[in-house]
Motif scaffolding. Structure first.
Motif, PDB file in Angstrom:
ATOM      1  N   LEU A  35      22.780  16.167 114.978  1.00 48.18           N
ATOM      2  CA  LEU A  35      24.190  16.444 114.686  1.00 48.18           C
ATOM      3  C   LEU A  35      24.453  17.924 114.441  1.00 48.18           C
ATOM      4  CD1 LEU A  35      25.097  13.424 112.370  1.00 48.18           C
ATOM      5  CD2 LEU A  35      25.785  13.787 114.751  1.00 48.18           C
ATOM      6  N   PHE A  36      23.475  18.623 113.870  1.00 45.24           N
ATOM      7  CA  PHE A  36      23.668  20.042 113.577  1.00 45.24           C
ATOM      8  C   PHE A  36      23.161  20.938 114.715  1.00 45.24           C
ATOM      9  CE2 PHE A  36      24.214  18.403 109.284  1.00 45.24           C
ATOM     10  CZ  PHE A  36      25.295  19.146 108.854  1.00 45.24           C
ATOM     11  N   HIS A  37      22.743  20.334 115.808  1.00 41.84           N
ATOM     12  CA  HIS A  37      22.375  21.086 117.014  1.00 41.84           C
ATOM     13  C   HIS A  37      23.659  21.255 117.818  1.00 41.84           C
ATOM     14  CE1 HIS A  37      19.490  22.671 119.880  1.00 41.84           C
ATOM     15  NE2 HIS A  37      20.019  21.936 120.842  1.00 41.84           N
ATOM     16  N   LEU A  38      24.407  22.302 117.518  1.00 41.43           N
ATOM     17  CA  LEU A  38      25.764  22.443 118.032  1.00 41.43           C
ATOM     18  C   LEU A  38      25.787  23.130 119.402  1.00 41.43           C
ATOM     19  CD1 LEU A  38      27.511  23.522 114.720  1.00 41.43           C
ATOM     20  CD2 LEU A  38      27.444  21.245 115.758  1.00 41.43           C
ATOM     21  N   PRO A  39      26.825  22.842 120.196  1.00 38.29           N
ATOM     22  CA  PRO A  39      26.927  23.437 121.530  1.00 38.29           C
ATOM     23  C   PRO A  39      27.075  24.959 121.487  1.00 38.29           C
ATOM     24  CG  PRO A  39      28.386  21.533 121.313  1.00 38.29           C
ATOM     25  CD  PRO A  39      27.896  21.850 119.945  1.00 38.29           C
ATOM     26  N   LEU A  40      26.557  25.602 122.527  1.00 37.06           N
ATOM     27  CA  LEU A  40      26.744  27.038 122.699  1.00 37.06           C
ATOM     28  C   LEU A  40      28.124  27.340 123.287  1.00 37.06           C
ATOM     29  CD1 LEU A  40      23.288  27.832 124.344  1.00 37.06           C
ATOM     30  CD2 LEU A  40      23.991  28.522 122.052  1.00 37.06           C
ATOM     31  N   ARG A  41      28.572  26.463 124.163  1.00 32.35           N
ATOM     32  CA  ARG A  41      29.860  26.642 124.838  1.00 32.35           C
ATOM     33  C   ARG A  41      30.286  25.288 125.410  1.00 32.35           C
ATOM     34  NH1 ARG A  41      28.845  27.288 130.434  1.00 32.35           N
ATOM     35  NH2 ARG A  41      26.613  27.455 130.893  1.00 32.35           N
ATOM     36  N   TYR A  42      31.424  25.294 126.129  1.00 29.45           N
ATOM     37  CA  TYR A  42      31.969  24.049 126.662  1.00 29.45           C
ATOM     38  C   TYR A  42      32.445  24.252 128.105  1.00 29.45           C
ATOM     39  CZ  TYR A  42      32.139  23.039 121.682  1.00 29.45           C
ATOM     40  OH  TYR A  42      31.795  22.881 120.357  1.00 29.45           O
ATOM     41  N   GLN A  43      32.457  23.152 128.843  1.00 21.50           N
ATOM     42  CA  GLN A  43      33.026  23.124 130.186  1.00 21.50           C
ATOM     43  C   GLN A  43      34.177  22.127 130.210  1.00 21.50           C
ATOM     44  OE1 GLN A  43      29.578  21.942 132.415  1.00 21.50           O
ATOM     45  NE2 GLN A  43      28.895  24.042 132.786  1.00 21.50           N
ATOM     46  N   GLN A 143      36.826  12.498 129.058  1.00 16.80           N
ATOM     47  CA  GLN A 143      37.918  12.444 128.090  1.00 16.80           C
ATOM     48  C   GLN A 143      37.839  13.565 127.051  1.00 16.80           C
ATOM     49  OE1 GLN A 143      40.504  10.109 128.502  1.00 16.80           O
ATOM     50  NE2 GLN A 143      39.337  10.030 130.419  1.00 16.80           N
ATOM     51  N   THR A 144      36.717  14.286 127.016  1.00 22.49           N
ATOM     52  CA  THR A 144      36.556  15.413 126.098  1.00 22.49           C
ATOM     53  C   THR A 144      35.946  16.579 126.873  1.00 22.49           C
ATOM     54  OG1 THR A 144      34.296  14.821 125.417  1.00 22.49           O
ATOM     55  CG2 THR A 144      36.130  13.846 124.165  1.00 22.49           C
ATOM     56  N   LEU A 145      35.981  17.763 126.273  1.00 24.86           N
ATOM     57  CA  LEU A 145      35.288  18.895 126.871  1.00 24.86           C
ATOM     58  C   LEU A 145      33.788  18.601 126.885  1.00 24.86           C
ATOM     59  CD1 LEU A 145      37.124  21.959 125.257  1.00 24.86           C
ATOM     60  CD2 LEU A 145      37.610  20.807 127.427  1.00 24.86           C
ATOM     61  N   PRO A 203      35.060  18.107 121.726  1.00 22.29           N
ATOM     62  CA  PRO A 203      36.437  18.603 121.571  1.00 22.29           C
ATOM     63  C   PRO A 203      37.383  17.903 122.540  1.00 22.29           C
ATOM     64  CG  PRO A 203      34.863  20.415 121.832  1.00 22.29           C
ATOM     65  CD  PRO A 203      34.146  19.155 122.191  1.00 22.29           C
ATOM     66  N   PRO A 204      38.638  17.689 122.145  1.00 25.50           N
ATOM     67  CA  PRO A 204      39.602  17.047 123.047  1.00 25.50           C
ATOM     68  C   PRO A 204      39.977  17.976 124.195  1.00 25.50           C
ATOM     69  CG  PRO A 204      40.683  17.795 121.041  1.00 25.50           C
ATOM     70  CD  PRO A 204      39.213  17.988 120.825  1.00 25.50           C
ATOM     71  N   PRO A 205      40.580  17.439 125.238  1.00 24.97           N
ATOM     72  CA  PRO A 205      40.927  18.260 126.415  1.00 24.97           C
ATOM     73  C   PRO A 205      41.835  19.442 126.103  1.00 24.97           C
ATOM     74  CG  PRO A 205      41.116  15.931 126.936  1.00 24.97           C
ATOM     75  CD  PRO A 205      40.887  16.021 125.457  1.00 24.97           C
ATOM     76  N   ASP A 206      42.677  19.317 125.058  1.00 25.42           N
ATOM     77  CA  ASP A 206      43.612  20.403 124.746  1.00 25.42           C
ATOM     78  C   ASP A 206      43.036  21.417 123.762  1.00 25.42           C
ATOM     79  OD1 ASP A 206      43.543  18.785 122.529  1.00 25.42           O
ATOM     80  OD2 ASP A 206      45.727  18.621 122.293  1.00 25.42           O
ATOM     81  N   ALA A 207      41.736  21.341 123.484  1.00 26.19           N
ATOM     82  CA  ALA A 207      41.110  22.301 122.568  1.00 26.19           C
ATOM     83  C   ALA A 207      41.189  23.708 123.162  1.00 26.19           C
ATOM     84  CB  ALA A 207      39.656  21.920 122.310  1.00 26.19           C
ATOM     85  N   ASP A 208      41.323  24.700 122.282  1.00 22.89           N
ATOM     86  CA  ASP A 208      41.410  26.095 122.700  1.00 22.89           C
ATOM     87  C   ASP A 208      39.986  26.629 122.929  1.00 22.89           C
ATOM     88  OD1 ASP A 208      41.665  28.896 122.859  1.00 22.89           O
ATOM     89  OD2 ASP A 208      43.473  28.876 121.599  1.00 22.89           O
ATOM     90  N   LEU A 209      39.607  26.808 124.194  1.00 13.22           N
ATOM     91  CA  LEU A 209      38.252  27.265 124.516  1.00 13.22           C
ATOM     92  C   LEU A 209      37.982  28.675 123.985  1.00 13.22           C
ATOM     93  CD1 LEU A 209      37.758  25.899 128.139  1.00 13.22           C
ATOM     94  CD2 LEU A 209      36.408  25.305 126.128  1.00 13.22           C
ATOM     95  N   ASP A 210      38.986  29.539 124.017  1.00  9.56           N
ATOM     96  CA  ASP A 210      38.811  30.902 123.499  1.00  9.56           C
ATOM     97  C   ASP A 210      38.573  30.874 121.995  1.00  9.56           C
ATOM     98  OD1 ASP A 210      39.129  32.047 125.993  1.00  9.56           O
ATOM     99  OD2 ASP A 210      41.301  32.283 125.781  1.00  9.56           O
ATOM    100  N   GLU A 211      39.318  30.025 121.302  1.00  9.26           N
ATOM    101  CA  GLU A 211      39.160  29.901 119.852  1.00  9.26           C
ATOM    102  C   GLU A 211      37.755  29.404 119.508  1.00  9.26           C
ATOM    103  OE1 GLU A 211      42.133  28.291 116.464  1.00  9.26           O
ATOM    104  OE2 GLU A 211      41.357  26.729 117.791  1.00  9.26           O
ATOM    105  N   LEU A 212      37.266  28.426 120.253  1.00  6.76           N
ATOM    106  CA  LEU A 212      35.922  27.909 120.025  1.00  6.76           C
ATOM    107  C   LEU A 212      34.866  28.961 120.357  1.00  6.76           C
ATOM    108  CD1 LEU A 212      36.362  24.299 121.451  1.00  6.76           C
ATOM    109  CD2 LEU A 212      35.804  24.874 119.083  1.00  6.76           C
ATOM    110  N   ALA A 213      35.059  29.679 121.467  1.00 13.23           N
ATOM    111  CA  ALA A 213      34.083  30.691 121.888  1.00 13.23           C
ATOM    112  C   ALA A 213      33.977  31.821 120.864  1.00 13.23           C
ATOM    113  CB  ALA A 213      34.471  31.252 123.248  1.00 13.23           C
ATOM    114  N   GLU A 214      35.062  32.115 120.176  1.00 13.89           N
ATOM    115  CA  GLU A 214      35.081  33.211 119.196  1.00 13.89           C
ATOM    116  C   GLU A 214      34.795  32.735 117.778  1.00 13.89           C
ATOM    117  OE1 GLU A 214      38.881  35.013 119.727  1.00 13.89           O
ATOM    118  OE2 GLU A 214      38.525  35.499 121.845  1.00 13.89           O
ATOM    119  N   GLY A 215      34.544  31.431 117.604  1.00 15.70           N
ATOM    120  CA  GLY A 215      34.216  30.910 116.276  1.00 15.70           C
ATOM    121  C   GLY A 215      35.385  30.873 115.311  1.00 15.70           C
ATOM    122  N   ARG A 216      36.615  30.737 115.837  1.00 15.64           N
ATOM    123  CA  ARG A 216      37.795  30.772 114.976  1.00 15.64           C
ATOM    124  C   ARG A 216      38.359  29.385 114.670  1.00 15.64           C
ATOM    125  NH1 ARG A 216      41.804  32.404 117.476  1.00 15.64           N
ATOM    126  NH2 ARG A 216      41.064  32.840 119.578  1.00 15.64           N
TER     127      ARG A 216
END
Length: 281
Positions: A35-43, A143-145, A203-216
């Protein structure tokens, strides 16, 4: 210890000794580790992009009909598959392929593919895409990123996603220890730990990829806040432990100081004698 920290990864379906060894290479030995092995990024695989709308460098899901598949000779032998969807044509190029794969990609086969579109000799191409054949029924998209995890040799992204999905199915409100007081979480708008973990893995389809990439994102803030707070509390406990330790009491020196002074070869100044007395007593 949390409920999931006590469950080994071998409790998951499909995890035997060989796979458990590969998981251990990236620090995954329990379900809590997973669970704590978190993604580096998303597609984003939640929508199908028309071939005619593709741009170089874009990762996308496309669908189309195979209109040709040929082995071509160049600097390297490759299988070139032409895919068409009504809006345009795209090439899929495979440098490593089998005869069975070539036969499966025959003319008229409906495919769904994912990969990065790159400029090629015949227009846009995708090198070694992920793909699957579709039947006449419409196939649902993701259904999710799609998460991309840190991994190691022999441990695929698909396998990590499957194991994560199994573990998330076991995750409940009390499966992990939530060390933050409720009022602190409320004051800092941090949200529940299990919700943050679930969001970051799917993350849901409408998640902000830039926000996730920047850790915000709030879910990332939730985990970072707890990590920093735990670090500070550990340091505070260490400082308190050090302060609680008392220096050993040494017996008063009687003859050694005078013997030392006699061997100096000079007379200490008044200031030196005063400091020496302060140290001694």
């Amino acid at each position: 210890m949390s409920e999931l920290a006590a469950v080994p990864v071998t409790a998951l379906k499909g995890v035997g000794a060989a796979l458990a060894e590969k998981l251990a290479r990236v620090g995954l030995e329990t379900l809590q580790d997973v669970l704590f092995h978190l993604p580096l990024r998303y597609q984003d695989r939640t929508r199908v992009v028309p071939i005619g709308a593709l741009r170089p460098g874009q990762d996308a899901v496309i669908e189309g009909v195979v209109v040709g598949a040929d082995v071509v000779m160049g600097r390297r032998r490759s299988l070139l598959v032409r895919l068409q969807d009504g809006s345009g044509t795209l090439s899929l190029r495979f440098y490593h392929f089998s005869n069975a794969q070539k036969e499966a990609l025959k003319r008229g086969t409906q495919l769904r593919c994912f990969g990065e579109a790159r400029p090629g000799a015949s227009g846009l191409e995708i090198y070694h895409p992920e793909y699957r054949a579709l039947n006449s029924e419409p196939a649902p998209v993701e259904q999710t990123l799609t998460p991309i995890y840190p991994t190691t040799e022999g441990l695929t992204q698909q396998r990590l996603r499957q194991l994560t999905q199994q573990t998330l199915a076991r995750l409940g409100p009390h499966s992990l220890p939530d060390w933050l007081p409720e009022e602190l979480s409320r004051d800092y708008h941090l949200g529940a730990l299990d919700e943050a973990i679930r969001y970051l893995h799917r993350p849901p389809p409408d998640a902000d990829l830039d926000e996730l990439a920047e850790g915000r994102h709030w879910a990332q803030h939730r985990l970072a806040f707890e990590e920093l707070l735990t670090h500070q509390l550990s340091l505070q406990r260490l400082r308190e432990s050090v302060r609680a330790q008392q220096a050993p009491q040494l017996p008063a020196a009687r003859t050694l100081p005078q013997r030392y002074l006699n061997n100096l070869g000079f007379q200490p100044t008044g200031a030196q004698q005063r400091v020496g007395a302060e140290i001694a007593y």
